[in-house]
Design a protein around this motif. Structure first.
Motif, PDB file in Angstrom:
ATOM      1  N   LEU A 159      19.996  24.188  35.279  1.00  0.00           N
ATOM      2  CA  LEU A 159      20.112  24.599  36.684  1.00  0.00           C
ATOM      3  C   LEU A 159      21.358  25.444  36.915  1.00  0.00           C
ATOM      4  N   VAL A 160      22.457  25.100  36.261  1.00  0.00           N
ATOM      5  CA  VAL A 160      23.687  25.895  36.405  1.00  0.00           C
ATOM      6  C   VAL A 160      23.467  27.303  35.859  1.00  0.00           C
ATOM      7  N   ILE A 161      22.839  27.404  34.697  1.00  0.00           N
ATOM      8  CA  ILE A 161      22.563  28.731  34.125  1.00  0.00           C
ATOM      9  C   ILE A 161      21.641  29.520  35.033  1.00  0.00           C
ATOM     10  N   SER A 162      20.606  28.867  35.550  1.00  0.00           N
ATOM     11  CA  SER A 162      19.673  29.550  36.452  1.00  0.00           C
ATOM     12  C   SER A 162      20.381  30.003  37.724  1.00  0.00           C
ATOM     13  N   ALA A 163      21.285  29.159  38.250  1.00  0.00           N
ATOM     14  CA  ALA A 163      22.002  29.518  39.469  1.00  0.00           C
ATOM     15  C   ALA A 163      22.912  30.716  39.248  1.00  0.00           C
TER      16      ALA A 163
ATOM     17  N   GLY B 207      23.992  36.216  40.242  1.00  0.00           N
ATOM     18  CA  GLY B 207      24.402  37.491  39.650  1.00  0.00           C
ATOM     19  C   GLY B 207      23.463  38.626  40.011  1.00  0.00           C
ATOM     20  N   ILE B 208      22.169  38.355  39.967  1.00  0.00           N
ATOM     21  CA  ILE B 208      21.200  39.377  40.384  1.00  0.00           C
ATOM     22  C   ILE B 208      21.370  39.688  41.865  1.00  0.00           C
ATOM     23  N   GLY B 209      21.709  38.663  42.659  1.00  0.00           N
ATOM     24  CA  GLY B 209      21.943  38.886  44.084  1.00  0.00           C
ATOM     25  C   GLY B 209      23.123  39.810  44.336  1.00  0.00           C
ATOM     26  N   THR B 210      24.207  39.651  43.566  1.00  0.00           N
ATOM     27  CA  THR B 210      25.353  40.548  43.740  1.00  0.00           C
ATOM     28  C   THR B 210      24.979  41.983  43.383  1.00  0.00           C
ATOM     29  N   ALA B 211      24.145  42.149  42.352  1.00  0.00           N
ATOM     30  CA  ALA B 211      23.687  43.497  42.005  1.00  0.00           C
ATOM     31  C   ALA B 211      22.833  44.085  43.128  1.00  0.00           C
ATOM     32  N   GLN B 212      22.011  43.258  43.746  1.00  0.00           N
ATOM     33  CA  GLN B 212      21.209  43.721  44.883  1.00  0.00           C
ATOM     34  C   GLN B 212      22.092  44.105  46.057  1.00  0.00           C
ATOM     35  N   GLY B 213      23.167  43.326  46.262  1.00  0.00           N
ATOM     36  CA  GLY B 213      24.085  43.645  47.345  1.00  0.00           C
ATOM     37  C   GLY B 213      24.805  44.961  47.124  1.00  0.00           C
ATOM     38  N   ALA B 214      25.173  45.240  45.870  1.00  0.00           N
ATOM     39  CA  ALA B 214      25.841  46.502  45.563  1.00  0.00           C
ATOM     40  C   ALA B 214      24.890  47.684  45.710  1.00  0.00           C
ATOM     41  N   LEU B 215      23.597  47.432  45.487  1.00  0.00           N
ATOM     42  CA  LEU B 215      22.609  48.508  45.553  1.00  0.00           C
ATOM     43  C   LEU B 215      22.158  48.791  46.987  1.00  0.00           C
ATOM     44  N   LEU B 216      22.308  47.822  47.872  1.00  0.00           N
ATOM     45  CA  LEU B 216      21.837  47.963  49.252  1.00  0.00           C
ATOM     46  C   LEU B 216      22.613  49.079  49.959  1.00  0.00           C
TER      47      LEU B 216
ATOM     48  N   ALA C 154      13.457  41.280  37.825  1.00  0.00           N
ATOM     49  CA  ALA C 154      14.359  40.572  36.914  1.00  0.00           C
ATOM     50  C   ALA C 154      14.570  39.126  37.366  1.00  0.00           C
ATOM     51  N   LEU C 155      14.640  38.918  38.688  1.00  0.00           N
ATOM     52  CA  LEU C 155      14.810  37.559  39.208  1.00  0.00           C
ATOM     53  C   LEU C 155      13.601  36.694  38.869  1.00  0.00           C
ATOM     54  N   VAL C 156      12.404  37.242  39.030  1.00  0.00           N
ATOM     55  CA  VAL C 156      11.180  36.488  38.731  1.00  0.00           C
ATOM     56  C   VAL C 156      11.093  36.195  37.236  1.00  0.00           C
ATOM     57  N   VAL C 157      11.366  37.211  36.406  1.00  0.00           N
ATOM     58  CA  VAL C 157      11.281  37.022  34.950  1.00  0.00           C
ATOM     59  C   VAL C 157      12.302  35.988  34.481  1.00  0.00           C
ATOM     60  N   SER C 158      13.515  36.047  35.049  1.00  0.00           N
ATOM     61  CA  SER C 158      14.544  35.086  34.639  1.00  0.00           C
ATOM     62  C   SER C 158      14.131  33.658  34.970  1.00  0.00           C
ATOM     63  N   ARG C 159      13.461  33.498  36.106  1.00  0.00           N
ATOM     64  CA  ARG C 159      13.015  32.149  36.478  1.00  0.00           C
ATOM     65  C   ARG C 159      11.923  31.662  35.535  1.00  0.00           C
ATOM     66  N   VAL C 160      10.997  32.547  35.155  1.00  0.00           N
ATOM     67  CA  VAL C 160       9.934  32.157  34.224  1.00  0.00           C
ATOM     68  C   VAL C 160      10.526  31.779  32.871  1.00  0.00           C
ATOM     69  N   VAL C 161      11.476  32.576  32.398  1.00  0.00           N
ATOM     70  CA  VAL C 161      12.100  32.294  31.097  1.00  0.00           C
ATOM     71  C   VAL C 161      12.843  30.973  31.135  1.00  0.00           C
ATOM     72  N   MET C 162      13.625  30.734  32.200  1.00  0.00           N
ATOM     73  CA  MET C 162      14.379  29.489  32.286  1.00  0.00           C
ATOM     74  C   MET C 162      13.463  28.280  32.445  1.00  0.00           C
ATOM     75  N   THR C 163      12.308  28.473  33.058  1.00  0.00           N
ATOM     76  CA  THR C 163      11.338  27.378  33.154  1.00  0.00           C
ATOM     77  C   THR C 163      10.827  26.995  31.781  1.00  0.00           C
ATOM     78  N   LEU C 164      10.505  28.002  30.975  1.00  0.00           N
ATOM     79  CA  LEU C 164      10.018  27.740  29.617  1.00  0.00           C
ATOM     80  C   LEU C 164      11.110  27.080  28.764  1.00  0.00           C
TER      81      LEU C 164
ATOM     82  N   MET D   4      16.206  26.638  46.092  1.00  0.00           N
ATOM     83  CA  MET D   4      17.649  26.648  45.913  1.00  0.00           C
ATOM     84  C   MET D   4      18.100  27.938  45.234  1.00  0.00           C
ATOM     85  N   LEU D   5      17.399  28.344  44.198  1.00  0.00           N
ATOM     86  CA  LEU D   5      17.770  29.556  43.469  1.00  0.00           C
ATOM     87  C   LEU D   5      17.577  30.796  44.335  1.00  0.00           C
TER      88      LEU D   5
END
Length: 220
Positions: free
Chosen positions: A61-65, A70-79, A102-112, A130-131
Motif C-alpha cells: 500500500l505504501v508503494i502504491s500510494a 507521484g503521478i498526481g504531481t506530474a499531472q499537476g505540473a502538466l495542468l 499510467a495510473l491505471v496500469v500501475s494499479r493493475v501491476v501492484m494488484t498482481l 484511497m489511492l
C-alpha cells in the motif's frame, strides 16, 4: 472485490478526465477538500469487512500510494492554468491522458504483485478510493502553489463565496475557519474616512478656510 468501490472510482475518473480535457474554473474545494475526503473514506474502508492488514499489505500500500501521488504531481505540473474573466481556469492537454493510463496500469501491476505476495487487502479493490484521493492530493500539492503564485483568485464556489484557504486548512486539521467561533480572532472594525476625519483632515480644512478668507480680504 467490492463492485461499488470500483464503479465509484471509475465514475470519478471519467468525471475528472472529462472536465480536465474541456477545461473548468479552478475551485479550491474541488482541488483540495474533495480529494482529502475521498482519501479518508478510502483509508477507513481498508479494515472493513473483517479485513486485517499484514506487513506485506502495508508495504504494498505504501508503494502504491507513492506511485499514485507521484503521478498526481506530474499531472499537476502538466495542468495548464490561465486567467479567464478574472478567475483561474485549468485545462489538461490531451497527452495528459497518458498519465491517467499510467495510473491505471500501475494499479493493475501492484494488484498482481500483492496477490503474488499473499497481501489480500493490497491486492483487492479496497485501496482504490484511497489511492485515487492521494493521486488528486498529489496534483493539488503542485497546482495550489502555482495558483497562489499567479496572483489570480480561485473561481467562486457554487454558493458564490470565494475559497478560504485558511478556513479549508483549519477544517482539515480539525479547527474552525469561522471568525465567530470561540477563540477565533475577530477582525477589528476600521472607521470609514468620512466618519472621523482626524486631526490631519481638520488642519487641512482650517488652512483652506484661512486661505479663502485671506483672498477675500485682499479682493476688497
Amino acid at each position: 472485490m467490492n463492485v461499488l468501490q470500483v464503479l465509484a472510482a471509475i465514475a470519478i475518473v471519467i468525471f475528472v478526465v472529462a472536465r480536465q480535457l474541456r477545461g473548468e474554473p479552478l475551485r479550491g474545494k474541488r482541488l483540495i477538500l474533495l480529494p482529502a475526503i475521498i482519501a479518508v473514506i478510502g483509508f477507513t474502508s481498508l479494515g472493513k469487512g473483517g479485513r486485517h492488514l499484514t506487513t506485506t499489505d502495508l508495504a504494498c500500500l505504501v508503494i502504491s500510494a507513492v506511485i499514485a501521488a507521484g503521478i498526481g504531481t506530474a499531472q499537476g505540473a502538466l495542468l495548464r492554468l490561465e486567467p479567464r474573466a478574472g478567475v483561474l481556469w485549468a485545462r489538461m492537454p490531451a497527452y495528459g491522458l497518458w498519465l491517467w493510463l499510467a495510473l491505471v496500469v500501475s494499479r493493475v501491476v501492484m494488484t498482481l504483485v500483492a496477490m503474488a505476495l499473499h497481501a489480500p487487502v493490497a491486492g483487492s479493490s479496497a485501496p482504490v478510493l484511497m489511492l485515487l484521493g492521494l493521486n488528486r492530493l498529489g496534483q493539488a500539492a503542485v497546482v495550489t502553489p502555482r495558483a497562489l503564485a499567479s496572483g489570480v483568485p480561485f473561481a467562486p464556489e457554487k454558493d458564490g463565496r470565494p475559497f478560504d484557504m485558511r478556513g479549508a486548512l483549519a477544517g482539515l486539521l480539525g479547527g474552525s475557519g469561522d471568525p465567530s467561533a470561540p477563540g477565533a480572532e475577530r477582525p477589528t472594525r476600521q472607521p470609514r474616512p468620512t466618519e472621523y476625519p482626524g486631526p490631519a483632515a481638520s488642519n487641512d480644512r482650517s488652512a483652506r478656510d484661512l486661505l479663502r478668507d485671506r483672498r477675500r480680504r485682499e479682493q476688497r
